[in-house]
Design an enzyme around this catalytic site. Sequence first.
Site, mmCIF file in Angstrom:
data_model
loop_
_atom_site.group_PDB
_atom_site.id
_atom_site.type_symbol
_atom_site.label_atom_id
_atom_site.label_comp_id
_atom_site.label_asym_id
_atom_site.label_seq_id
_atom_site.Cartn_x
_atom_site.Cartn_y
_atom_site.Cartn_z
ATOM 1 N N GLY A 253 0.817 -1.216 0.000
ATOM 2 C CA GLY A 253 0.000 0.000 0.000
ATOM 3 C C GLY A 253 0.851 1.265 0.000
ATOM 4 O O GLY A 253 0.684 2.137 -0.846
ATOM 5 N N GLU A 290 0.723 5.919 7.450
ATOM 6 C CA GLU A 290 2.133 6.219 7.141
ATOM 7 C C GLU A 290 2.581 7.460 7.905
ATOM 8 O O GLU A 290 3.698 7.510 8.408
ATOM 9 C CB GLU A 290 2.343 6.412 5.639
ATOM 10 C CG GLU A 290 1.859 5.248 4.762
ATOM 11 C CD GLU A 290 2.327 3.876 5.197
ATOM 12 O OE1 GLU A 290 3.413 3.773 5.808
ATOM 13 O OE2 GLU A 290 1.600 2.886 4.949
HETATM 14 N N1 TRP Z 1 5.901 -0.403 6.472
HETATM 15 C C1 TRP Z 1 4.944 -0.349 5.413
HETATM 16 C C2 TRP Z 1 3.620 -0.029 6.075
HETATM 17 O O1 TRP Z 1 3.188 0.514 6.747
HETATM 18 C C3 TRP Z 1 4.719 -1.588 4.689
HETATM 19 C C4 TRP Z 1 5.807 -2.227 3.944
HETATM 20 C C5 TRP Z 1 6.647 -3.171 4.354
HETATM 21 C C6 TRP Z 1 6.017 -2.156 2.582
HETATM 22 N N2 TRP Z 1 7.369 -3.682 3.339
HETATM 23 C C7 TRP Z 1 6.985 -3.083 2.246
HETATM 24 C C8 TRP Z 1 5.460 -1.382 1.610
HETATM 25 C C9 TRP Z 1 7.397 -3.276 0.942
HETATM 26 C C10 TRP Z 1 5.879 -1.561 0.310
HETATM 27 C C11 TRP Z 1 6.821 -2.517 -0.017
HETATM 28 O O2 TRP Z 1 2.818 -0.297 6.450
HETATM 29 ZN ZN ZN Z 2 2.807 0.301 8.686
#
Ligand code: TRP
Ligand code: ZN
Length: 848
Positions: A253, A290
Amino acid sequence: MRDAAPSKIFLHDYQPFGYFVDSVHLTFDLSPNATRVTTRMAIRPNPAGDPAFFLHGENLNLISATIDGTPVTPVITAEGLSCHVPSHDFIWETVVEIDPANNTALEGLYMSNGMYCTQCEPEGFRKITFFPDRPDVMSIFTVRINGDLPVLLSNGNKVSTGPGHAEWHDPWRKPAYLFALVAGDLVNHPGRFTTKSGRDVELNVWVRQGDEDKCAFAMEALEKSMKWDEDVYGREYDLDIFNIVAVDDFNMGAMENKGLNVFNSSAVLASPETATDLNFERIEAIIAHEYFHNWTGNRITCRDWFQLCLKEGLTVFRDSQFTADMRSAPVKRIGDVIDLRARQFREDAGPLAHAVRPESYEEINNFYTATVYEKGAEVIGMLKRLVGDDAYAKAVDLYFERHDGQACTIEDWLKVFEDSTGRDLTQFKRWYSQAGTPHLTVDENWDGSTYTLTFGQTTRPTDASPDPQPQVIPIEVGLLGPNGSELQGSTLLEMTEATQSFTFEDIQSKPVASILRGFSAPVVLKRDVPREERVFLLTHDTDPFNRWESARSLARQILVEGALTGDPLDGDLAEGLRAVLRDDSLDPAYRAMMLALPSESEIASAIHDRGNVPDPTAIWTASEALKDQIARLAESELLSLHDQMQVTAPYRPDAEQSGRRALGNAALRLLNRRDGGMRARAQYASADNMTLQLSALSCMLALGNGVSELADFYDQWQGERLVLDKWFGIQVMEGDPWTAVPIAERLTHHPDFNWQNPNRFRAVMGALAANHAGFHAADGSGYKLLADWLIKLDAKNPQTAARMCAAFQSWRHYDDSRQAHARAELERIAATPDLSRDMREMVGRMLA
Ligand code: TRP
Ligand code: ZN
């Protein structure tokens, strides 16, 4: 080069890194096939860590390496680099070359429509340069970008820009997974925010030319999020600029990179004509999610990836509080529970079950799951309920105060609650360490004045947790009298034993218990309730969640029995629903949720829970019959609702209007069964927004009609990639189940099926997996089609392929013949040469 042999990483093996990286200077000389990355780091030995100097690095072409300016020759493997280094402080510098244009995994530095962008969480930075790519190594980053593109972005504050270059400096220490770079021919939708202490922040949403008109809503959502985090959590933004970028090719996302959030276009871009109310709501929630990571994730990050729920569970919890405040709290809660059951309970019930904080993994990308995110958020909700709102606020304040700037663990998180409340959370911690969903049984006894509730809890043993122990279960209970009055208002029971009784004195008439109000714990409540009692609660429960739940469980019971016996249905549910539909004091969005029946896969797992084997076709048939019956018995209510819910004011994607459209569309879907699609056709013709247009088209497809409208929709929207995704998806979702596989197969030959684009791939293959009776076609054709495409995608994009492979996770719940088909496909995937580590782990767990 493909991944090396699988090996497990264990939580108990954690060791700090042997060096501190006090600062990093990165210089990017951008070029599609040969980007040069120069990395200069100030290194200082860390006496607490292992002195072996190892830097992660994958698919990097090392041009040079120096220590304090003197060339060195490191040893390089597929995973990284080792080198003899001095035992004092030194400057490490490398130059590497990478090939972003051929990076199809969308991890590290890659290209999407001529734009450079990055995705580093969890372990993508190692595809950009040699670095200790672990979240507990935090550093101050300065980034210089050289490239002849008009917009050059990175984290932190802008130091300088000029033609062909830009320099950025991030004053906050951060791990490499929060690094980001974006470069392209982008346009911005600007905004401003003044923080409560007076910092003036420049805001931007950056998009491709032509998408400018779809940014306003995201910007509003950002401004609301910034304000909400100040008001509710006292958290202020900490840089002079906050950038959001929309990218078409993105695995998930969105991503919370410090000061430079990168979003899947589907999670930012929206206009009334092209996006549905649900799309708007999702965008608002993801923008908030985010943004909230800036404190829960970035200022306080994770020590290692086993602690992922520390940031994700808490941030999901915070974004759901935000949505509850912006919109309707009960509707949000119900939506979250539907989602939790569909995705997390399903995970916990099968071979992919794991703890909220797992203890081992092969590929961390496979652990961005509903368990870590959504169950992780539920655990925080339980903690808040147990300690109370004020104590929760105090504990969280202490967390920010004590741990700002650190890389933390779940132990640190629980300790702030123990220290600020004096509570012992030892048993509560099992929610983090134990896999599986507790099943709760209830017995009741009333002796004329004392009412006793006796609960029992059991959890299915799993590979992850072979010997589950009793958990702390907060059970919110209310008692209703025969006329529907509250004999006993909501009370929180704290269950800690395997079986435990709670008594209520002075109860003068036999009460009806409303148990697990607000869904106070993520458990399966197993309770044989007479249908009259469910109907009673459906009309009288004062807890909105449980009122909805009684309709839901009544429907579930009817559908399970219908699917197992094929018996005709009784009209209890329809009668109960009619009263709800007529009740104008109830929020339309809430009434719409009452009308929605449990999904076919929810019925399949309920049947499995009872020890029976679900038959997807029988479930589909029962569910069709129940919808027909509700449509027939409630026709007059549905007709007047469909009219009453028309919105005449200009379109706004707010809770009020979208609730009306949701109820109107829910009514339309049922009426569609009675009027041969007449109303849907009319709605399609007059629709001036995507919410009405798409639901009308779905209705027509559900009846096997809409051929010309489908073609018309394509012509109207072929220039709008996010709308085309919908066009692909609904054809597979709607219609009779036996059409799903042939339609999906046909769509894979469509010229617009750009399968390497994750959104487009998911539009078709995700819809196939979500069409329960279609995917589980008796001849195994659904399994085969998905497996063909997962194998093809895995060679290009392992992360997205492995995520979608989870569609098979419940395969052992079905009959022998389906199991044989599914097993054959899983084994075929497993036998594919050069299968990624991601996929190998997933298939391995599902076949184990
Ligand atoms: N940390 C991101 C989120 O809130 C999610 C995420 C983890 C992500 N790995 C990813 C997004 C790889 C894109 C691609 O929630
Ligand atoms: Zn997150």
